[in-house]
Scaffold this active site. Structure first.
Site, PDB file in Angstrom:
ATOM      1  N   ILE A   1     -49.959   9.273  22.572  1.00 59.54           N
ATOM      2  CA  ILE A   1     -50.503   9.311  21.209  1.00 59.54           C
ATOM      3  C   ILE A   1     -49.370   9.203  20.186  1.00 59.54           C
ATOM      4  O   ILE A   1     -49.489   8.505  19.172  1.00 59.54           O
ATOM      5  CB  ILE A   1     -51.336  10.604  21.001  1.00 59.54           C
ATOM      6  CG1 ILE A   1     -52.613  10.531  21.859  1.00 59.54           C
ATOM      7  CG2 ILE A   1     -51.672  10.811  19.527  1.00 59.54           C
ATOM      8  CD1 ILE A   1     -53.415  11.826  21.909  1.00 59.54           C
TER       9      ILE A   1
ATOM     10  N   ASP B   1     -38.538  13.496  20.436  1.00 62.40           N
ATOM     11  CA  ASP B   1     -39.046  13.799  21.778  1.00 62.40           C
ATOM     12  C   ASP B   1     -37.887  14.331  22.610  1.00 62.40           C
ATOM     13  O   ASP B   1     -36.738  13.991  22.378  1.00 62.40           O
ATOM     14  CB  ASP B   1     -39.626  12.541  22.431  1.00 62.40           C
ATOM     15  CG  ASP B   1     -40.689  12.864  23.470  1.00 62.40           C
ATOM     16  OD1 ASP B   1     -41.880  12.614  23.212  1.00 62.40           O
ATOM     17  OD2 ASP B   1     -40.309  13.382  24.558  1.00 62.40           O
TER      18      ASP B   1
ATOM     19  N   ASP C   1     -35.549  19.181  21.826  1.00 63.35           N
ATOM     20  CA  ASP C   1     -36.653  20.034  22.271  1.00 63.35           C
ATOM     21  C   ASP C   1     -37.204  20.739  21.026  1.00 63.35           C
ATOM     22  O   ASP C   1     -36.511  21.572  20.429  1.00 63.35           O
ATOM     23  CB  ASP C   1     -36.121  21.054  23.298  1.00 63.35           C
ATOM     24  CG  ASP C   1     -37.236  21.914  23.867  1.00 63.35           C
ATOM     25  OD1 ASP C   1     -38.313  22.004  23.255  1.00 63.35           O
ATOM     26  OD2 ASP C   1     -37.014  22.509  24.942  1.00 63.35           O
TER      27      ASP C   1
ATOM     28  N   ASN D   1     -47.195  16.659  16.974  1.00 65.81           N
ATOM     29  CA  ASN D   1     -47.974  16.101  18.085  1.00 65.81           C
ATOM     30  C   ASN D   1     -47.464  16.535  19.459  1.00 65.81           C
ATOM     31  O   ASN D   1     -48.205  16.453  20.438  1.00 65.81           O
ATOM     32  CB  ASN D   1     -47.947  14.565  17.950  1.00 65.81           C
ATOM     33  CG  ASN D   1     -48.435  13.857  19.179  1.00 65.81           C
ATOM     34  OD1 ASN D   1     -49.639  13.845  19.473  1.00 65.81           O
ATOM     35  ND2 ASN D   1     -47.509  13.266  19.944  1.00 65.81           N
TER      36      ASN D   1
ATOM     37  N   TYR E   1     -53.711  26.375  27.288  1.00 67.31           N
ATOM     38  CA  TYR E   1     -53.636  25.182  26.433  1.00 67.31           C
ATOM     39  C   TYR E   1     -54.692  25.267  25.324  1.00 67.31           C
ATOM     40  O   TYR E   1     -54.381  25.066  24.142  1.00 67.31           O
ATOM     41  CB  TYR E   1     -53.876  23.960  27.313  1.00 67.31           C
ATOM     42  CG  TYR E   1     -53.971  22.632  26.591  1.00 67.31           C
ATOM     43  CD1 TYR E   1     -52.838  21.855  26.389  1.00 67.31           C
ATOM     44  CD2 TYR E   1     -55.206  22.142  26.154  1.00 67.31           C
ATOM     45  CE1 TYR E   1     -52.925  20.620  25.755  1.00 67.31           C
ATOM     46  CE2 TYR E   1     -55.303  20.907  25.526  1.00 67.31           C
ATOM     47  CZ  TYR E   1     -54.154  20.153  25.320  1.00 67.31           C
ATOM     48  OH  TYR E   1     -54.251  18.936  24.693  1.00 67.31           O
TER      49      TYR E   1
ATOM     50  N   LYS F   1     -54.393  25.301  21.133  1.00 66.25           N
ATOM     51  CA  LYS F   1     -55.010  24.287  20.273  1.00 66.25           C
ATOM     52  C   LYS F   1     -55.929  24.952  19.233  1.00 66.25           C
ATOM     53  O   LYS F   1     -55.997  24.504  18.085  1.00 66.25           O
ATOM     54  CB  LYS F   1     -55.768  23.261  21.111  1.00 66.25           C
ATOM     55  CG  LYS F   1     -54.847  22.445  22.021  1.00 66.25           C
ATOM     56  CD  LYS F   1     -53.791  21.672  21.236  1.00 66.25           C
ATOM     57  CE  LYS F   1     -52.930  20.767  22.087  1.00 66.25           C
ATOM     58  NZ  LYS F   1     -51.946  20.003  21.297  1.00 66.25           N
TER      59      LYS F   1
ATOM     60  N   THR G   1     -53.573   8.359  28.046  1.00 67.07           N
ATOM     61  CA  THR G   1     -52.135   8.248  27.796  1.00 67.07           C
ATOM     62  C   THR G   1     -51.401   8.178  29.144  1.00 67.07           C
ATOM     63  O   THR G   1     -51.978   8.496  30.185  1.00 67.07           O
ATOM     64  CB  THR G   1     -51.644   9.468  26.994  1.00 67.07           C
ATOM     65  OG1 THR G   1     -51.995  10.643  27.714  1.00 67.07           O
ATOM     66  CG2 THR G   1     -52.278   9.520  25.619  1.00 67.07           C
TER      67      THR G   1
HETATM   68  N1  NAD Z   1     -54.299  12.721  26.016  1.00 61.39           N
HETATM   69  C1  NAD Z   1     -55.325  13.499  25.792  1.00 61.39           C
HETATM   70  O1  NAD Z   1     -56.368  13.385  26.440  1.00 61.39           O
HETATM   71  C2  NAD Z   1     -55.256  14.543  24.697  1.00 61.39           C
HETATM   72  C3  NAD Z   1     -56.453  15.184  24.317  1.00 61.39           C
HETATM   73  C4  NAD Z   1     -56.405  16.144  23.334  1.00 61.39           C
HETATM   74  C5  NAD Z   1     -55.200  16.465  22.727  1.00 61.39           C
HETATM   75  N2  NAD Z   1     -54.065  15.836  23.124  1.00 61.39           N
HETATM   76  C6  NAD Z   1     -52.810  16.237  22.461  1.00 61.39           C
HETATM   77  O2  NAD Z   1     -52.181  15.112  21.921  1.00 61.39           O
HETATM   78  C7  NAD Z   1     -50.770  15.319  21.929  1.00 61.39           C
HETATM   79  C8  NAD Z   1     -50.097  14.128  22.599  1.00 61.39           C
HETATM   80  O3  NAD Z   1     -50.640  13.998  23.888  1.00 61.39           O
HETATM   81  P1  NAD Z   1     -50.366  12.769  24.856  1.00 61.39           P
HETATM   82  O4  NAD Z   1     -51.543  12.638  25.735  1.00 61.39           O
HETATM   83  O5  NAD Z   1     -49.858  11.630  24.085  1.00 61.39           O
HETATM   84  O6  NAD Z   1     -49.274  13.446  25.769  1.00 61.39           O
HETATM   85  P2  NAD Z   1     -47.951  12.911  26.422  1.00 61.39           P
HETATM   86  O7  NAD Z   1     -47.643  13.890  27.484  1.00 61.39           O
HETATM   87  O8  NAD Z   1     -48.090  11.456  26.734  1.00 61.39           O
HETATM   88  O9  NAD Z   1     -46.933  13.054  25.207  1.00 61.39           O
HETATM   89  C9  NAD Z   1     -46.434  14.257  24.783  1.00 61.39           C
HETATM   90  C10 NAD Z   1     -44.982  13.999  24.406  1.00 61.39           C
HETATM   91  O10 NAD Z   1     -44.460  15.221  23.908  1.00 61.39           O
HETATM   92  C11 NAD Z   1     -43.167  15.369  24.439  1.00 61.39           C
HETATM   93  N3  NAD Z   1     -42.819  16.769  24.445  1.00 61.39           N
HETATM   94  C12 NAD Z   1     -43.407  17.746  25.179  1.00 61.39           C
HETATM   95  N4  NAD Z   1     -42.780  18.907  24.924  1.00 61.39           N
HETATM   96  C13 NAD Z   1     -41.788  18.658  24.032  1.00 61.39           C
HETATM   97  C14 NAD Z   1     -40.801  19.446  23.414  1.00 61.39           C
HETATM   98  N5  NAD Z   1     -40.696  20.753  23.662  1.00 61.39           N
HETATM   99  N6  NAD Z   1     -39.947  18.876  22.542  1.00 61.39           N
HETATM  100  C15 NAD Z   1     -40.034  17.543  22.280  1.00 61.39           C
HETATM  101  N7  NAD Z   1     -40.946  16.732  22.855  1.00 61.39           N
HETATM  102  C16 NAD Z   1     -41.817  17.287  23.722  1.00 61.39           C
HETATM  103  C17 NAD Z   1     -43.227  14.781  25.833  1.00 61.39           C
HETATM  104  O11 NAD Z   1     -41.932  14.428  26.323  1.00 61.39           O
HETATM  105  C18 NAD Z   1     -44.142  13.606  25.630  1.00 61.39           C
HETATM  106  O12 NAD Z   1     -43.413  12.414  25.348  1.00 61.39           O
HETATM  107  C19 NAD Z   1     -50.513  16.624  22.662  1.00 61.39           C
HETATM  108  O13 NAD Z   1     -50.337  17.661  21.724  1.00 61.39           O
HETATM  109  C20 NAD Z   1     -51.797  16.824  23.441  1.00 61.39           C
HETATM  110  O14 NAD Z   1     -52.053  18.178  23.691  1.00 61.39           O
HETATM  111  C21 NAD Z   1     -54.053  14.880  24.091  1.00 61.39           C
END
Ligand code: NAD
Length: 256
Positions: free
Chosen positions: A18, A37, A65, A92, A156, A160, A191
């Site tokens: 995302i 990231d 981080d 995000n 989780y 949220k 994703t």
């Molecule tokens: N994909 C889904 O179905 C979904 C649904 C609801 C909510 N979300 C939320 O959307 C957001 C993005 O999700 P996504 O599916 O793209 O996930 P993803 O795992 O593809 O991306 C998350 C990114 O955050 C980075 N990250 C994690 N912890 C970190 C930290 N401490 N410091 C810096 N970077 C960090 C990871 O390296 C990763 O690149 C998240 O908050 C997730 O909870 C996703």
């Protein structure tokens, strides 16, 4: 006229599904973008893909981080040093945990609270002076499961729900400073994280895209760009009268 022309945006978790989709869309819409990231390899790949898709994209990447409190001030300092302003913060970055609450470990609780909640709180706090100066805004990425409970991901889902609460309080406190604060709640979004997770069970991306989901009206996974668009709208001046909003981008899960 690009929808984010002249704006500077920070996107955490910018190398993920995302986050990278949002980074690309923001670049297409004229923003200068800072991706943050902790995954250096994923960051390099995301930046290369965005530069290939959007010639002339103005991107700064920070491998940090966000759960470290000190990262927050650094992100804001590097952004203002590079671009002189900050208009949009997209919180995000997020991680998951699949422990039922009856088995939830303290260590998992602490890490997920640090990444999913405290990083948003610290970065928002540090960004507010710059956002007040531009009458900017924050978009927090929560989840449909902030308001739609389920079994198996209680830690989780609690983070949220807390993000939704933080969004509303911050909107309340910052309205008088001209800063809008909103949340997007994605549903199941295809994703790379989920593609990898299901690949380990022998299921392909194509099979997932073709699958019928029973838990939402649209009955399918979202593509990351379908979440990036609601984030873009909230971040843009088109949403100038929108604050404290919680925008469900979940294919209609809540009504079922
Ligand atoms: N994909 C889904 O179905 C979904 C649904 C609801 C909510 N979300 C939320 O959307 C957001 C993005 O999700 P996504 O599916 O793209 O996930 P993803 O795992 O593809 O991306 C998350 C990114 O955050 C980075 N990250 C994690 N912890 C970190 C930290 N401490 N410091 C810096 N970077 C960090 C990871 O390296 C990763 O690149 C998240 O908050 C997730 O909870 C996703």
């Amino acid at each position: 006229m690009p929808r984010l022309g002249g704006k500077v945006a920070v996107i955490t978790g910018g190398a993920g599904g995302i986050g990278a989709a949002t980074g690309q869309l923001f670049c297409e819409e004229g923003a200068r973008v800072v991706l943050v990231d902790r995954d250096a390899a994923a960051m390099a790949a995301a930046c290369a893909a965005i530069r290939a898709a959007v010639p002339g994209a103005v991107l700064l990447d920070l491998v940090l981080d966000t759960a470290e409190e000190a990262s927050a001030a650094r992100i804001v300092a590097e952004t203002t040093r590079a671009f002189g302003r900050l208009d949009v913060l997209v919180n995000n970055a997020g991680i998951r945990s699949y422990e039922p609450l009856a088995e939830a470990k303290a260590e998992t609780w602490r890490r997920i609270l640090e990444v999913n909640l405290l990083s948003h709180a610290f970065l928002s706090r540090e960004a507010l002076p710059a956002l007040r100066a531009t009458r900017g805004n924050i978009v927090n990425v929560a989840s449909t499961h902030a308001v739609n409970p389920r079994a198996g991901m209680g830690q989780y889902d609690a983070t949220k729900a807390a993000i939704v609460s933080l969004t509303k309080t911050l909107a309340f406190e910052e309205a008088r400073h001209g800063v809008r604060v909103n949340a997007v709640c994605p549903g199941a979004t295809l994703t790379p994280f989920h593609v990898r997770r299901f690949a380990a069970q022998g299921r392909t991306r194509e099979a997932l895209e073709a699958e019928r989901l029973e838990n939402c009206l649209l009955a399918r996974w979202a593509q990351p760009r379908e979440i990036a668009y609601p984030i873009l709208w909230l971040a843009s001046d088109e949403a100038s009268y929108v604050t404290a909003a919680v925008l469900m981008a979940d294919g209609g899960m809540k009504v079922l």
